[in-house]
Write a protein that holds these residues in place. Structure first.
Motif, PDB file in Angstrom:
ATOM      1  N   GLU A  11      28.048  44.175  39.427  1.00 20.57           N
ATOM      2  CA  GLU A  11      27.498  43.662  40.688  1.00 20.57           C
ATOM      3  C   GLU A  11      28.536  42.836  41.447  1.00 20.57           C
ATOM      4  O   GLU A  11      28.650  42.935  42.667  1.00 20.57           O
ATOM      5  CB  GLU A  11      26.232  42.848  40.427  1.00 20.57           C
ATOM      6  CG  GLU A  11      25.075  43.677  39.901  1.00 20.57           C
ATOM      7  CD  GLU A  11      24.666  44.805  40.831  1.00 20.57           C
ATOM      8  OE1 GLU A  11      24.679  44.619  42.062  1.00 20.57           O
ATOM      9  OE2 GLU A  11      24.336  45.889  40.323  1.00 20.57           O
ATOM     10  N   ALA A  12      29.307  42.033  40.730  1.00 25.22           N
ATOM     11  CA  ALA A  12      30.368  41.251  41.376  1.00 25.22           C
ATOM     12  C   ALA A  12      31.454  42.170  41.923  1.00 25.22           C
ATOM     13  O   ALA A  12      31.958  41.955  43.023  1.00 25.22           O
ATOM     14  CB  ALA A  12      30.968  40.248  40.396  1.00 25.22           C
ATOM     15  N   ALA A  13      31.783  43.201  41.163  1.00 22.21           N
ATOM     16  CA  ALA A  13      32.799  44.162  41.611  1.00 22.21           C
ATOM     17  C   ALA A  13      32.314  44.916  42.844  1.00 22.21           C
ATOM     18  O   ALA A  13      33.098  45.199  43.743  1.00 22.21           O
ATOM     19  CB  ALA A  13      33.138  45.136  40.489  1.00 22.21           C
ATOM     20  N   LEU A  14      31.036  45.195  42.902  1.00 24.78           N
ATOM     21  CA  LEU A  14      30.477  45.902  44.045  1.00 24.78           C
ATOM     22  C   LEU A  14      30.466  45.006  45.288  1.00 24.78           C
ATOM     23  O   LEU A  14      30.749  45.464  46.391  1.00 24.78           O
ATOM     24  CB  LEU A  14      29.059  46.359  43.712  1.00 24.78           C
ATOM     25  CG  LEU A  14      28.400  47.355  44.649  1.00 24.78           C
ATOM     26  CD1 LEU A  14      29.242  48.602  44.822  1.00 24.78           C
ATOM     27  CD2 LEU A  14      27.022  47.710  44.126  1.00 24.78           C
ATOM     28  N   ARG A  15      30.190  43.732  45.101  1.00 29.58           N
ATOM     29  CA  ARG A  15      30.175  42.785  46.228  1.00 29.58           C
ATOM     30  C   ARG A  15      31.574  42.520  46.761  1.00 29.58           C
ATOM     31  O   ARG A  15      31.778  42.385  47.958  1.00 29.58           O
ATOM     32  CB  ARG A  15      29.541  41.461  45.813  1.00 29.58           C
ATOM     33  CG  ARG A  15      28.039  41.466  45.782  1.00 29.58           C
ATOM     34  CD  ARG A  15      27.483  40.066  45.611  1.00 29.58           C
ATOM     35  NE  ARG A  15      28.015  39.363  44.451  1.00 29.58           N
ATOM     36  CZ  ARG A  15      27.532  39.447  43.224  1.00 29.58           C
ATOM     37  NH1 ARG A  15      26.490  40.220  42.979  1.00 29.58           N
ATOM     38  NH2 ARG A  15      28.065  38.770  42.236  1.00 29.58           N
ATOM     39  N   SER A  16      32.533  42.414  45.850  1.00 32.07           N
ATOM     40  CA  SER A  16      33.898  42.052  46.252  1.00 32.07           C
ATOM     41  C   SER A  16      34.911  42.733  45.334  1.00 32.07           C
ATOM     42  O   SER A  16      35.415  42.114  44.385  1.00 32.07           O
ATOM     43  CB  SER A  16      34.061  40.533  46.193  1.00 32.07           C
ATOM     44  OG  SER A  16      35.355  40.173  46.570  1.00 32.07           O
ATOM     45  N   PRO A  17      35.197  43.991  45.596  1.00 35.06           N
ATOM     46  CA  PRO A  17      36.109  44.733  44.722  1.00 35.06           C
ATOM     47  C   PRO A  17      37.466  44.058  44.528  1.00 35.06           C
ATOM     48  O   PRO A  17      38.010  44.059  43.425  1.00 35.06           O
ATOM     49  CB  PRO A  17      36.266  46.080  45.423  1.00 35.06           C
ATOM     50  CG  PRO A  17      35.035  46.228  46.246  1.00 35.06           C
ATOM     51  CD  PRO A  17      34.680  44.839  46.673  1.00 35.06           C
ATOM     52  N   LYS A  18      37.995  43.465  45.606  1.00 35.56           N
ATOM     53  CA  LYS A  18      39.322  42.847  45.509  1.00 35.56           C
ATOM     54  C   LYS A  18      39.332  41.627  44.607  1.00 35.56           C
ATOM     55  O   LYS A  18      40.387  41.242  44.118  1.00 35.56           O
ATOM     56  CB  LYS A  18      39.839  42.466  46.892  1.00 35.56           C
ATOM     57  CG  LYS A  18      40.177  43.673  47.727  1.00 35.56           C
ATOM     58  CD  LYS A  18      40.929  43.385  48.995  1.00 35.56           C
ATOM     59  CE  LYS A  18      40.466  42.192  49.764  1.00 35.56           C
ATOM     60  NZ  LYS A  18      41.166  42.028  51.046  1.00 35.56           N
ATOM     61  N   SER A  19      38.177  41.040  44.347  1.00 36.90           N
ATOM     62  CA  SER A  19      38.149  39.887  43.455  1.00 36.90           C
ATOM     63  C   SER A  19      38.163  40.316  41.981  1.00 36.90           C
ATOM     64  O   SER A  19      38.468  39.511  41.108  1.00 36.90           O
ATOM     65  CB  SER A  19      36.928  39.012  43.730  1.00 36.90           C
ATOM     66  OG  SER A  19      35.741  39.658  43.336  1.00 36.90           O
ATOM     67  N   CYS A  20      37.851  41.576  41.738  1.00 36.39           N
ATOM     68  CA  CYS A  20      37.795  42.081  40.355  1.00 36.39           C
ATOM     69  C   CYS A  20      38.934  43.038  40.006  1.00 36.39           C
ATOM     70  O   CYS A  20      39.229  43.222  38.830  1.00 36.39           O
ATOM     71  CB  CYS A  20      36.465  42.786  40.127  1.00 36.39           C
ATOM     72  SG  CYS A  20      35.028  41.718  40.275  1.00 36.39           S
ATOM     73  N   PHE A  21      39.529  43.647  41.014  1.00 32.68           N
ATOM     74  CA  PHE A  21      40.574  44.643  40.794  1.00 32.68           C
ATOM     75  C   PHE A  21      41.754  44.367  41.719  1.00 32.68           C
ATOM     76  O   PHE A  21      41.564  44.083  42.898  1.00 32.68           O
ATOM     77  CB  PHE A  21      40.052  46.061  41.071  1.00 32.68           C
ATOM     78  CG  PHE A  21      38.920  46.475  40.183  1.00 32.68           C
ATOM     79  CD1 PHE A  21      39.172  46.985  38.917  1.00 32.68           C
ATOM     80  CD2 PHE A  21      37.609  46.342  40.598  1.00 32.68           C
ATOM     81  CE1 PHE A  21      38.132  47.357  38.089  1.00 32.68           C
ATOM     82  CE2 PHE A  21      36.552  46.716  39.777  1.00 32.68           C
ATOM     83  CZ  PHE A  21      36.816  47.227  38.517  1.00 32.68           C
ATOM     84  N   ALA A  22      42.947  44.495  41.184  1.00 32.14           N
ATOM     85  CA  ALA A  22      44.157  44.275  41.985  1.00 32.14           C
ATOM     86  C   ALA A  22      44.418  45.440  42.925  1.00 32.14           C
ATOM     87  O   ALA A  22      44.882  45.250  44.045  1.00 32.14           O
ATOM     88  CB  ALA A  22      45.362  44.049  41.073  1.00 32.14           C
ATOM     89  N   GLU A  23      44.125  46.648  42.483  1.00 32.06           N
ATOM     90  CA  GLU A  23      44.404  47.866  43.248  1.00 32.06           C
ATOM     91  C   GLU A  23      43.250  48.851  43.066  1.00 32.06           C
ATOM     92  O   GLU A  23      42.602  48.867  42.022  1.00 32.06           O
ATOM     93  CB  GLU A  23      45.690  48.541  42.739  1.00 32.06           C
ATOM     94  CG  GLU A  23      46.951  47.790  43.055  1.00 32.06           C
ATOM     95  CD  GLU A  23      47.293  47.819  44.537  1.00 32.06           C
ATOM     96  OE1 GLU A  23      46.970  48.823  45.217  1.00 32.06           O
ATOM     97  OE2 GLU A  23      47.873  46.837  45.010  1.00 32.06           O
ATOM     98  N   PRO A  24      43.015  49.711  44.046  1.00 31.10           N
ATOM     99  CA  PRO A  24      41.980  50.737  43.893  1.00 31.10           C
ATOM    100  C   PRO A  24      42.185  51.613  42.652  1.00 31.10           C
ATOM    101  O   PRO A  24      41.218  52.025  42.011  1.00 31.10           O
ATOM    102  CB  PRO A  24      42.107  51.562  45.178  1.00 31.10           C
ATOM    103  CG  PRO A  24      42.701  50.620  46.169  1.00 31.10           C
ATOM    104  CD  PRO A  24      43.622  49.739  45.376  1.00 31.10           C
ATOM    105  N   GLN A  25      43.426  51.859  42.302  1.00 26.85           N
ATOM    106  CA  GLN A  25      43.718  52.674  41.118  1.00 26.85           C
ATOM    107  C   GLN A  25      43.155  52.031  39.843  1.00 26.85           C
ATOM    108  O   GLN A  25      42.811  52.735  38.897  1.00 26.85           O
ATOM    109  CB  GLN A  25      45.228  52.894  41.000  1.00 26.85           C
ATOM    110  CG  GLN A  25      45.618  53.859  39.918  1.00 26.85           C
ATOM    111  CD  GLN A  25      45.064  55.262  40.144  1.00 26.85           C
ATOM    112  OE1 GLN A  25      45.005  55.743  41.266  1.00 26.85           O
ATOM    113  NE2 GLN A  25      44.669  55.924  39.081  1.00 26.85           N
ATOM    114  N   ASP A  26      43.032  50.718  39.843  1.00 27.32           N
ATOM    115  CA  ASP A  26      42.460  50.031  38.683  1.00 27.32           C
ATOM    116  C   ASP A  26      40.989  50.395  38.503  1.00 27.32           C
ATOM    117  O   ASP A  26      40.491  50.455  37.373  1.00 27.32           O
ATOM    118  CB  ASP A  26      42.604  48.513  38.819  1.00 27.32           C
ATOM    119  CG  ASP A  26      44.054  48.068  38.794  1.00 27.32           C
ATOM    120  OD1 ASP A  26      44.906  48.807  38.246  1.00 27.32           O
ATOM    121  OD2 ASP A  26      44.341  46.971  39.324  1.00 27.32           O
TER     122      ASP A  26
END
Length: 82
Positions: A11-26
């Protein structure tokens, strides 16, 4: 990747992907996410990148000119995966 596979809060990743992943490839490489989860996160990231791109067009610069392309590439990669 900024979080270990076992610690990912979808849910956190869905709200703010950049806060959970450095790059889309991650997102693409994350072993604990289903194809549908990856696409949902990447689509949210795509919307963020589109908003940033629109802001840049209005004279506001975020310094991430290539993020939209990287997100689109990641979405296409996930779509091609079985």
């Amino acid at each position: 990747m900024t979080q270990a596979a076992s610690e990912l809060d979808f849910e956190a990743a869905l709200r703010s992907p950049k806060s959970c992943f450095a790059e889309p490839q991650d997102v693409v490489a994350h072993p604990a996410l289903s194809r549908e989860m990856k696409l949902a996160i990447l689509r949210e990231w795509e919307q963020d990148a589109r908003r940033l791109s629109a802001s840049e067009g209005e004279g506001f610069y975020g310094g991430e000119e290539s993020m939209l392309g990287r997100v689109e590439d990641a979405i296409n990669l996930v779509r091609r995966q079985a």
